[in-house]
Design a protein around this motif. Structure first.
Motif: not given
Length: 210
Positions: A10-17, A19-27
Motif C-alpha cells: 500500500g505504501f508503494k502505491n502511495f509513493r507512486q501516486q 511522489f512519482d516524478p510526473k506528479e506534483q501533488r506533494f511538491a
C-alpha cells in the motif's frame, strides 16, 4: 486480514501516486502545511477521517484518541497531548474550522456507560473517558429505562457537545470563535446507516449533513 506485506504494498502505491516524478501533488507539501481544518476523531479503525471526508495529504490536521475527546484546559505539569495539538493547529497553523467527529458503536463511550468487562484492563481508558462522565450521568438519569444501545448513542452525541464546550476553555480558541475567524462543528457518523450528522445548535439536535 491485511498483514505487514500488504501495508508495504500500500505504501508503494502511495509513493507512486504522490511522489512519482510526473506528479506534483506533494511538491508544495514537502516543506510546509496549510490545513484549514482540525479534526478531532476517534482512534476506532472504522472511522478514518481522511477516508470519510475524501481528503488528501495536507488537507486535514488530525488528532485521534479514544472516544474523540477534548479535555478542558489544564495549566499544570501534565503531559497534555491533545491540548498541544490544539495549540499547534490553532496558534501556529491558523486553522479556520475545528470538527469533533464522534461515531456510533464507540468502545470508549461503551466503557464509560457500562464499564470494562471480561477482566480487561482499563488503567488508562477509565480515567480518560471520565472527561465526559457528566454526559453519562445525564443519560442515565434521563434514559435509564431505554436500551443500552439507545443510551450509548445518546452519550456518544452528548460527549461531542462536552468536547465542544471544553474547546472554549482554551483562551486562544474562544477568542478566535468570538472574532468569527474560527468555527466549531460537532459531527456524528452512524456506522450502521452510513449517515453523517452535524449538530445544529438552533434546533439542539444532530441533523443529517447530506
Amino acid at each position: 486480514m491485511k498483514d505487514i506485506a500488504d501495508f508495504i504494498a500500500g505504501f508503494k502505491n502511495f509513493r507512486q501516486q504522490y511522489f512519482d516524478p510526473k506528479e506534483q501533488r506533494f511538491a508544495h507539501l514537502k516543506k510546509e502545511q496549510h490545513p484549514k481544518v482540525l479534526l478531532i476523531g476517534c482512534s476506532d479503525s472504522r472511522v478514518d477521517p481522511a477516508l470519510l471526508t475524501g481528503c488528501g495529504p495536507g488537507e486535514l490536521f488530525v488528532v485521534r484518541n479514544v472516544a474523540n475527546l477534548v479535555p478542558p484546559c489544564e495549566n499544570d505539569s501534565g503531559r497534555h497531548g491533545v491540548s498541544a495539538a490544539l495549540e499547534y493547529a490553532v496558534c501556529h497553523l491558523d486553522v479556520e474550522h475545528i470538527i469533533v467527529l464522534g461515531h456510533s458503536g464507540c468502545g470508549g463511550i461503551n466503557a464509560l456507560m457500562h464499564g470494562i468487562t471480561n477482566g480487561r484492563t482499563a488503567e488508562f481508558i477509565g480515567p480518560w473517558v471520565k472527561i465526559v462522565e457528566r454526559a453519562r450521568d445525564r443519560v442515565k438519569a434521563e434514559l435509564g429505562g431505554k436500551s443500552p444501545d439507545m443510551q450509548n448513542r445518546a452519550c456518544e452525541q452528548a460527549a461531542i457537545l462536552i468536547s465542544l464546550e471544553n474547546l472554549l476553555t482554551f483562551s486562544w480558541i474562544s477568542e478566535r470563535v468570538d472574532r468569527g475567524i474560527l468555527l466549531l462543528h460537532g459531527w456524528y457518523f452512524d456506522i450502521d446507516s452510513g449517515v453523517l450528522y452535524s449538530y445544529n445548535p438552533d434546533m439542539a439536535a444532530f441533523e443529517p449533513l447530506e
